[in-house]
Design an enzyme around this catalytic site. Structure first.
Site, PDB file in Angstrom:
ATOM      1  N   LYS A  83      48.876 -38.243   5.916  1.00  0.00           N
ATOM      2  CA  LYS A  83      49.716 -36.980   5.847  1.00  0.00           C
ATOM      3  C   LYS A  83      50.383 -36.924   7.443  1.00  0.00           C
ATOM      4  O   LYS A  83      49.419 -36.756   8.291  1.00  0.00           O
ATOM      5  CB  LYS A  83      48.566 -36.046   5.513  1.00  0.00           C
ATOM      6  CG  LYS A  83      49.089 -34.726   4.827  1.00  0.00           C
ATOM      7  CD  LYS A  83      47.913 -34.135   4.402  1.00  0.00           C
ATOM      8  CE  LYS A  83      48.253 -32.766   3.505  1.00  0.00           C
ATOM      9  NZ  LYS A  83      47.324 -31.866   3.605  1.00  0.00           N
TER      10      LYS A  83
HETATM   11  C1  E4P Z   1      47.371 -29.613   0.945  1.00  0.00           C
HETATM   12  O1  E4P Z   1      47.930 -30.625   1.134  1.00  0.00           O
HETATM   13  C2  E4P Z   1      47.531 -28.551   1.905  1.00  0.00           C
HETATM   14  O2  E4P Z   1      46.976 -28.724   3.237  1.00  0.00           O
HETATM   15  C3  E4P Z   1      46.948 -27.300   1.369  1.00  0.00           C
HETATM   16  O3  E4P Z   1      47.281 -27.254  -0.058  1.00  0.00           O
HETATM   17  C4  E4P Z   1      47.300 -26.123   2.199  1.00  0.00           C
HETATM   18  O4  E4P Z   1      46.951 -25.034   1.401  1.00  0.00           O
HETATM   19  P1  E4P Z   1      46.751 -23.403   2.002  1.00  0.00           P
HETATM   20  O5  E4P Z   1      47.997 -22.904   2.373  1.00  0.00           O
HETATM   21  O6  E4P Z   1      45.909 -22.499   1.057  1.00  0.00           O
HETATM   22  O7  E4P Z   1      46.063 -23.619   3.378  1.00  0.00           O
END
Ligand code: E4P
Length: 219
Positions: A83
């Site tokens: 990522k």
């Molecule tokens: C997933 O890949 C993201 O990092 C996550 O959904 C972020 O979620 P949040 O905005 O609730 O922290």
């Protein structure tokens, strides 16, 4: 639609993996920071618990260091997806890694143009953030819908992974616009599997069956 679980907590991942509905996991530095100091062990365990794609985010900042860390992360297990947050200075790194066959999930996506740019580089997943866009008055579901349109219209191979999901309604809405993947916090998953009418229906079936006074259904 593929369902990923959005946590780095191994107990919750095990619990939901046992249901058979989980196709993958997304982690990020925030969720990982809640699991203690041994991040490598936590990540390796997650890759063993779930056979599908596990997103692990880089924490390096400088582009060449991001590239090197991405390669290291990719070596951890065969189901790892690296990522990387969207940034102009990371675009050459993203292009290089995608060209080298590294599976990538580009995160912190908030606009259709960001979707197009990284899709053109051939990344595996693109993560528009619904909840965080709504927090500042934006249209998170509209962004997912635009993202789906862009990849189909221009025949791009990236999958749209709806992220920053806060409610079951978010999940219903990204399903309705055809998102390829959704990543769900355990609390949203837990809420989604309970429906009062299902519970009420089971209670009624039980009562009616018991009122018959018979033990075995098939004898
Ligand atoms: C997933 O890949 C993201 O990092 C996550 O959904 C972020 O979620 P949040 O905005 O609730 O922290």
């Amino acid at each position: 639609m593929k369902i990923f679980i959005d946590t780095a907590n191994r107990d919750l991942i095990k619990e939901w993996a046992a249901t058979g509905i989980i196709d993958g996991v997304t982690t990020n530095p925030s969720t990982l920071s809640k699991e203690g100091q041994n991040s490598k062990e936590v990540l390796l365990d997650i890759c063993r618990i779930v056979k599908g794609d596990v997103s692990i985010e880089v924490v390096e900042k400088e582009p060449e260091a991001v590239y090197k860390q991405a390669l290291e992360i990719a070596q951890l297990a065969s189901n790892v997806v690296v990522k990387i947050p969207f940034a102009k200075e990371y675009l050459p790194v993203i292009a290089r890694l995608a060209h080298e066959g590294i599976k990538l999930n580009i995160t912190l996506i908030f606009s259709p143009v960001q979707v197009l740019l990284v899709a053109k580089l051939g990344v595996t997943y693109i993560s528009p953030f619904i909840g965080r866009l709504e927090d500042v008055g934006g249209d998170g579901i509209g962004l997912v819908s635009d993202a789906m349109h862009i990849v189909h219209e221009y025949d791009l191979s990236s999958k749209i992974l709806a992220a920053s999901i806060r409610t079951v309604d978010h999940w219903n809405a990204v399903m309705a616009v055809g998102a390829d993947v959704v990543t769900l916090p355990p609390a949203v998953l837990a809420e989604s599997v309970v429906h009062p009418l299902t519970l009420k229906g089971i209670e009624k079936f039980d009562q009616d069956w018991l009122s018959l006074g018979k033990k075995n259904l098939l004898s």
